[in-house]
Motif scaffolding. Structure first.
Motif, PDB file in Angstrom:
ATOM      1  N   SER A  35       0.825  -1.215   0.000  1.00  0.00           N
ATOM      2  CA  SER A  35       0.000   0.000   0.000  1.00  0.00           C
ATOM      3  C   SER A  35       0.852   1.255   0.000  1.00  0.00           C
ATOM      4  O   SER A  35       0.484   2.278  -0.587  1.00  0.00           O
ATOM      5  N   VAL A  36       2.026   1.202   0.658  1.00  0.00           N
ATOM      6  CA  VAL A  36       2.885   2.388   0.706  1.00  0.00           C
ATOM      7  C   VAL A  36       3.398   2.742  -0.685  1.00  0.00           C
ATOM      8  O   VAL A  36       3.365   3.903  -1.119  1.00  0.00           O
ATOM      9  N   VAL A  37       3.856   1.727  -1.428  1.00  0.00           N
ATOM     10  CA  VAL A  37       4.370   1.967  -2.783  1.00  0.00           C
ATOM     11  C   VAL A  37       3.253   2.447  -3.696  1.00  0.00           C
ATOM     12  O   VAL A  37       3.429   3.385  -4.493  1.00  0.00           O
ATOM     13  N   GLN A  38       2.073   1.816  -3.589  1.00  0.00           N
ATOM     14  CA  GLN A  38       0.964   2.220  -4.447  1.00  0.00           C
ATOM     15  C   GLN A  38       0.510   3.650  -4.148  1.00  0.00           C
ATOM     16  O   GLN A  38       0.213   4.423  -5.061  1.00  0.00           O
ATOM     17  N   GLN A  39       0.481   3.997  -2.853  1.00  0.00           N
ATOM     18  CA  GLN A  39       0.098   5.375  -2.499  1.00  0.00           C
ATOM     19  C   GLN A  39       1.137   6.370  -3.012  1.00  0.00           C
ATOM     20  O   GLN A  39       0.797   7.439  -3.530  1.00  0.00           O
ATOM     21  N   ARG A  40       2.433   6.015  -2.870  1.00  0.00           N
ATOM     22  CA  ARG A  40       3.488   6.889  -3.370  1.00  0.00           C
ATOM     23  C   ARG A  40       3.390   7.063  -4.888  1.00  0.00           C
ATOM     24  O   ARG A  40       3.532   8.163  -5.425  1.00  0.00           O
ATOM     25  N   LEU A  41       3.099   5.948  -5.591  1.00  0.00           N
ATOM     26  CA  LEU A  41       2.973   6.022  -7.041  1.00  0.00           C
ATOM     27  C   LEU A  41       1.763   6.862  -7.437  1.00  0.00           C
ATOM     28  O   LEU A  41       1.805   7.599  -8.433  1.00  0.00           O
ATOM     29  N   GLU A  42       0.674   6.781  -6.663  1.00  0.00           N
ATOM     30  CA  GLU A  42      -0.524   7.564  -6.982  1.00  0.00           C
ATOM     31  C   GLU A  42      -0.244   9.055  -6.857  1.00  0.00           C
ATOM     32  O   GLU A  42      -0.592   9.846  -7.743  1.00  0.00           O
ATOM     33  N   VAL A  43       0.420   9.463  -5.745  1.00  0.00           N
ATOM     34  CA  VAL A  43       0.742  10.880  -5.566  1.00  0.00           C
ATOM     35  C   VAL A  43       1.733  11.334  -6.634  1.00  0.00           C
ATOM     36  O   VAL A  43       1.606  12.429  -7.203  1.00  0.00           O
ATOM     37  N   PHE A  44       2.722  10.480  -6.913  1.00  0.00           N
ATOM     38  CA  PHE A  44       3.711  10.808  -7.950  1.00  0.00           C
ATOM     39  C   PHE A  44       3.021  11.022  -9.297  1.00  0.00           C
ATOM     40  O   PHE A  44       3.318  11.961 -10.042  1.00  0.00           O
ATOM     41  N   GLY A  45       2.069  10.120  -9.642  1.00  0.00           N
ATOM     42  CA  GLY A  45       1.367  10.259 -10.909  1.00  0.00           C
ATOM     43  C   GLY A  45       0.530  11.518 -10.981  1.00  0.00           C
ATOM     44  O   GLY A  45       0.451  12.158 -12.047  1.00  0.00           O
ATOM     45  N   GLU A  46      -0.106  11.914  -9.849  1.00  0.00           N
ATOM     46  CA  GLU A  46      -0.898  13.149  -9.850  1.00  0.00           C
ATOM     47  C   GLU A  46      -0.023  14.353 -10.164  1.00  0.00           C
ATOM     48  O   GLU A  46      -0.387  15.216 -10.967  1.00  0.00           O
ATOM     49  N   VAL A  47       1.162  14.399  -9.548  1.00  0.00           N
ATOM     50  CA  VAL A  47       2.055  15.538  -9.784  1.00  0.00           C
ATOM     51  C   VAL A  47       2.556  15.536 -11.225  1.00  0.00           C
ATOM     52  O   VAL A  47       2.625  16.575 -11.890  1.00  0.00           O
ATOM     53  N   VAL A  48       2.898  14.342 -11.740  1.00  0.00           N
ATOM     54  CA  VAL A  48       3.443  14.261 -13.104  1.00  0.00           C
ATOM     55  C   VAL A  48       2.395  14.695 -14.131  1.00  0.00           C
ATOM     56  O   VAL A  48       2.673  15.498 -15.028  1.00  0.00           O
ATOM     57  N   LYS A  49       1.169  14.176 -13.999  1.00  0.00           N
ATOM     58  CA  LYS A  49       0.172  14.501 -15.037  1.00  0.00           C
ATOM     59  C   LYS A  49      -0.228  15.974 -14.980  1.00  0.00           C
ATOM     60  O   LYS A  49      -0.447  16.596 -16.018  1.00  0.00           O
ATOM     61  N   LEU A  50      -0.321  16.542 -13.760  1.00  0.00           N
ATOM     62  CA  LEU A  50      -0.648  17.971 -13.682  1.00  0.00           C
ATOM     63  C   LEU A  50       0.498  18.824 -14.219  1.00  0.00           C
ATOM     64  O   LEU A  50       0.269  19.829 -14.894  1.00  0.00           O
ATOM     65  N   GLY A  51       1.750  18.409 -13.921  1.00  0.00           N
ATOM     66  CA  GLY A  51       2.889  19.171 -14.435  1.00  0.00           C
ATOM     67  C   GLY A  51       2.957  19.147 -15.955  1.00  0.00           C
ATOM     68  O   GLY A  51       3.174  20.177 -16.598  1.00  0.00           O
ATOM     69  N   LEU A  52       2.773  17.957 -16.557  1.00  0.00           N
ATOM     70  CA  LEU A  52       2.817  17.871 -18.016  1.00  0.00           C
ATOM     71  C   LEU A  52       1.639  18.605 -18.648  1.00  0.00           C
ATOM     72  O   LEU A  52       1.779  19.248 -19.695  1.00  0.00           O
ATOM     73  N   SER A  53       0.463  18.510 -18.008  1.00  0.00           N
ATOM     74  CA  SER A  53      -0.701  19.227 -18.543  1.00  0.00           C
ATOM     75  C   SER A  53      -0.487  20.727 -18.507  1.00  0.00           C
ATOM     76  O   SER A  53      -0.798  21.449 -19.467  1.00  0.00           O
ATOM     77  N   ASN A  54       0.074  21.232 -17.398  1.00  0.00           N
ATOM     78  CA  ASN A  54       0.359  22.677 -17.306  1.00  0.00           C
ATOM     79  C   ASN A  54       1.397  23.100 -18.324  1.00  0.00           C
ATOM     80  O   ASN A  54       1.323  24.190 -18.903  1.00  0.00           O
ATOM     81  N   LEU A  55       2.434  22.248 -18.539  1.00  0.00           N
ATOM     82  CA  LEU A  55       3.463  22.585 -19.514  1.00  0.00           C
ATOM     83  C   LEU A  55       2.870  22.705 -20.917  1.00  0.00           C
ATOM     84  O   LEU A  55       3.171  23.648 -21.658  1.00  0.00           O
ATOM     85  N   ARG A  56       2.004  21.752 -21.289  1.00  0.00           N
ATOM     86  CA  ARG A  56       1.385  21.818 -22.611  1.00  0.00           C
ATOM     87  C   ARG A  56       0.457  23.028 -22.730  1.00  0.00           C
ATOM     88  O   ARG A  56       0.364  23.661 -23.789  1.00  0.00           O
ATOM     89  N   LEU A  57      -0.232  23.355 -21.623  1.00  0.00           N
ATOM     90  CA  LEU A  57      -1.107  24.529 -21.649  1.00  0.00           C
ATOM     91  C   LEU A  57      -0.287  25.803 -21.819  1.00  0.00           C
ATOM     92  O   LEU A  57      -0.659  26.701 -22.581  1.00  0.00           O
ATOM     93  N   ARG A  58       0.874  25.888 -21.136  1.00  0.00           N
ATOM     94  CA  ARG A  58       1.727  27.070 -21.277  1.00  0.00           C
ATOM     95  C   ARG A  58       2.252  27.185 -22.708  1.00  0.00           C
ATOM     96  O   ARG A  58       2.290  28.280 -23.283  1.00  0.00           O
ATOM     97  N   ASP A  59       2.652  26.030 -23.295  1.00  0.00           N
ATOM     98  CA  ASP A  59       3.144  26.074 -24.675  1.00  0.00           C
ATOM     99  C   ASP A  59       2.047  26.529 -25.632  1.00  0.00           C
ATOM    100  O   ASP A  59       2.294  27.308 -26.569  1.00  0.00           O
ATOM    101  N   SER A  60       0.814  26.041 -25.399  1.00  0.00           N
ATOM    102  CA  SER A  60      -0.285  26.432 -26.270  1.00  0.00           C
ATOM    103  C   SER A  60      -0.583  27.925 -26.156  1.00  0.00           C
ATOM    104  O   SER A  60      -0.775  28.618 -27.153  1.00  0.00           O
ATOM    105  N   LEU A  61      -0.577  28.435 -24.916  1.00  0.00           N
ATOM    106  CA  LEU A  61      -0.851  29.862 -24.714  1.00  0.00           C
ATOM    107  C   LEU A  61       0.257  30.724 -25.318  1.00  0.00           C
ATOM    108  O   LEU A  61      -0.015  31.791 -25.901  1.00  0.00           O
ATOM    109  N   ARG A  62       1.508  30.271 -25.165  1.00  0.00           N
ATOM    110  CA  ARG A  62       2.611  31.043 -25.736  1.00  0.00           C
ATOM    111  C   ARG A  62       2.518  31.059 -27.270  1.00  0.00           C
ATOM    112  O   ARG A  62       2.751  32.090 -27.915  1.00  0.00           O
TER     113      ARG A  62
END
Length: 732
Positions: free
Chosen positions: A529-556
């Protein structure tokens, strides 16, 4: 007796003589060292002052020659340059002088061979550079334009030799003064300190003579520290006698205390167990007997090993082998009661000896530790659980800190490639116990691996979306050993557990995180459960970061590109023009600016409508982009106006390219399905630095050329007229 005293006095006098000689030698050595140190410090300061003085003189000389040298470089006058160089060589330390124009041409050069010969072969050249280089940039005119450089090389020989002659004299005087002061201090130390201390040491070593008894020391009448030492020593002699008398009375008290201590042993709460060298009991008090469940008198004569658990026999044997003089030992020993139950004890033992020092047995103080041991075991179990909880909390805290750092790095990433590197590096730390990879959605149904950590080869370079059950299910998918459905993207020989977690943002698939356990970790417990919880939080940060990066590129992209034509807009052009103009002027390259206006666009737009007008603008944009180089820039300036930036290209070359574009646009208009009406445009060209060396002047020149082209009938390319220099640094 008198002969012995005389021999001791003679030895003392020889000791005093040797000590005085050592004092003198140490004082002389100290003087030499201090003199050398002070001299070296003074020499260093004097050398730095001489270097700075020469540097100021050379800089002052070069400042005097700045104007004539700059004028000679500006006019490229070799005769004047030679005068400047000879003037520089007239200064004593100058060995070589050279005047170089801004084009790299040496106008004049001179060498003082005599100074060069003076420095050859000197021993100090192994420590100090024989020459020193100076350089002075030369500017001329109101605009302070750089026209050349005056270079001067000075010889160090005259200054260094003068300096060393003075330094040797100063060093000798300093050493002599220091030696004199040190010897004087040594004599003073011997008179005031060494001789009185020697007298006190003689008294300590030989004691008072039998004839004089405890006579007071002469030094005790002094009022300084020597007197205090002598007084303290006399007080110690008196106290030593009193201490001997007190020891006699203490021996008598010891015999009486032995009786009292035996009574204490009999009534003590802890067990007292005394055995002989063979381990047989010679004494056991009531508390020891209760601990073993037997009467005290029944224990006497029995071996201690009758009550020792077999596993603790080696510890008891080591305790009995201890010899007198050794420190007491403490150990835990499990004894067997008479009724067969175990009793844990804490034993403090020490060997005992008779009056002659021969070992006669061992004395042990025994404390019942059964209840304490039970509590210790409970505390150890609780402590283990607490340590595990603290370790989990520390790991969670560390993981959250790394994930927070990952979020900051993703927010700072400029490109997706940088973001992928950040994700890979963070995953390699957070999931260091397993292999893995990160896949992002590619074109169509393809998933592309953009980052791996751990052992390579567990994932292919790419795979279809249907190969991963996590994408199908829309959530995490765990496959361990023979349990669970195996994803097709796994290698055939892989047996470790695998956990796949898809990353969705508002229903759009961003990527998939894959964790691959080692071959030994093929069960589901490999990803708790510890690894799965860590992977879940890690995935949330990664997908939001990549989504924000693509949004910034689109706006620029939307902010810096024209929506209709796809060309850069005026904002991006305004940022690029000053930068490219400065770069080309610095490199001595031309830069051409083209102002383009579509001919009669308003009339065309009114006649055929805005849709046809938009297609004309797109056609002109494609034509302009096709006639310039890849490093050039074509922008939509506004309305039916375009502007092109061509760094490193002359106006003539640019005119040829735009003439070709004018010839092509009519052909491309027909293929684009536009109305059968001639579509043309007019171009005004201005080149830097011929038409101006700043943005405003260059833009006005191109606009003026465009106006002239329109006046001449449009559908043509017009070059702006170059400006004429009326004076140095002034543009007409």
């Amino acid at each position: 007796m008198s002969a012995a005293i005389q021999g001791a006095n003679a030895n003392d006098r020889r000791g005093i003589g040797r000590l005085a000689i050592r004092h003198a030698l140490l004082a002389g050595l100290l003087g030499v060292v201090l003199g050398a140190v002070f001299s070296l410090l003074q020499v260093g300061a004097d050398y730095r002052e001489s270097v700075e003085s020469e540097r100021r003189e050379i800089l002052q000389m070069m400042a005097v020659m700045r104007d004539p040298a700059a004028q000679a470089c500006y006019n490229l006058n070799e005769a004047a340059a030679k005068v400047v160089v000879q003037g520089a060589l007239s200064y004593m330390p100058v060995q070589q002088a050279m005047l170089v124009s801004d084009f790299g041409e040496t106008l004049a050069r001179g060498v003082n061979d005599k100074i060069l010969a003076d420095a050859n072969g000197a021993w100090w050249t192994r420590l100090i550079a024989p020459t020193q280089d100076y350089s002075l940039p030369l500017t001329f005119g109101p605009a302070r334009q750089r026209v050349g450089e005056l270079k001067v090389v000075t010889a160090q020989a005259p200054r260094v030799e003068r300096f060393f002659r003075a330094a040797w004299q100063d060093m000798g005087l300093n050493v002599l003064r220091s030696v004199t002061v040190a010897l004087a201090l040594g004599v003073l130390s011997f008179i005031t300190l060494t001789r009185p201390l020697t007298a006190i040491a003689r008294r300590i070593g030989h004691g008072p003579s039998t004839q004089a008894g405890l006579e007071p020391l002469v030094e005790s009448f002094r009022s300084d520290e020597i007197g205090e030492i002598a007084t303290a020593f006399e007080r110690y002699e008196r106290e030593a006698g009193e201490r001997a008398r007190s020891l006699e009375s203490a021996a008598r008290a010891l015999a009486a205390s032995e009786v009292r201590y035996r009574r204490i042993v009999e009534t003590a709460g802890e067990g007292v167990w005394q055995v002989d060298e063979a381990g047989r009991t010679t004494l056991a008090n009531e508390a020891m007997a209760r601990m073993l469940g037997a009467a005290p008198e029944l224990l006497v004569g029995r071996s201690m090993f009758d009550f020792v658990d077999p596993s603790d026999r080696p510890a008891v044997q080591a305790m009995l082998r201890a010899r007198a003089g050794q420190e007491s030992e403490r150990s835990e020993i499990r004894f067997l009661r008479v009724d067969g139950h175990d009793v844990w004890t804490e034993v403090a033992s020490c060997p005992i000896a008779d009056a002659d020092g021969r070992p006669i047995g061992t004395l042990a103080m025994v404390t019942n530790a059964t209840e304490r041991r039970r509590r210790d075991e409970e505390l150890r179990a609780t402590n283990g659980r607490l340590i595990s909880m603290v370790a989990d909390l520390e790991r969670h805290k560390s993981d959250m800190a790394r994930i927070a750092e990952l979020n900051e790095l993703l927010q700072s990433a400029r490109t997706e490639s940088e973001a992928f590197d950040v994700v890979r590096a963070a995953a390699a730390v957070l999931f260091a116990d397993c292999d893995g990879g990160f896949a992002v959605a590619g074109p169509g149904e393809e998933m592309r691996i953009v980052g791996n950590w751990g052992e390579p080869g567990s994932l292919p370079a790419s795979y279809p979306r249907t190969a991963c059950w996590a994408i199908r299910r829309g959530g995490p998918h765990l496959q361990a050993g023979q349990e669970g459905i195996r994803c097709r993207h796994r290698s055939h020989g892989s047996m470790g557990a695998m956990l796949c977690t898809p990353l969705y943002v508002e229903g759009e698939l961003i990527g998939v995180l894959h964790l691959q356990g080692h071959e030994a970790d093929h069960k589901r417990e490999a990803f708790g459960s510890v690894v799965q919880q860590r992977l879940e939080v890690f995935g949330e940060v990664v997908k939001l970061g990549l989504s924000n990066l693509r949004l910034r590129d689109s706006l620029r992209e939307q902010a810096l590109r024209d929506v209709l034509t796809g060309l850069p807009n005026r904002r991006l052009f305004d940022e690029a023009l000053p930068r490219e103009l400065t770069r080309c002027l610095r490199a001595g390259q031309p830069l051409t600016l083209a102002m383009v206006d579509v001919d009669h666009f308003k009339r065309f737009n009114d006649r055929y409508g805005h849709d046809a007008g938009d297609r004309v603008l797109c056609l002109v944009a494609r034509t302009l982009a096709g006639c310039i180089r890849a490093d050039d820039m074509a922008c939509r300036y506004g309305g039916d106006e375009f502007i092109c930036l061509l760094p490193g290209m002359s106006a003539a070359d640019a005119a040829a390219r735009f003439e070709l574009a004018l010839s092509r646009i009519a052909e491309e208009a027909g293929s684009a399905g536009l109305p059968h009406e001639t579509i043309t445009f007019t171009v005004g060209l201005a080149s830097a630095p011929d038409c101006g060396d700043d943005v405003a002047t260059l833009t006005r020149a191109a606009d003026a050329a465009l106006y002239v082209a329109k006046e001449k009938g449009r559908n043509r390319v017009e070059l702006a007229r170059p400006v004429v220099d009326t004076a140095p640094g002034v543009i007409a």
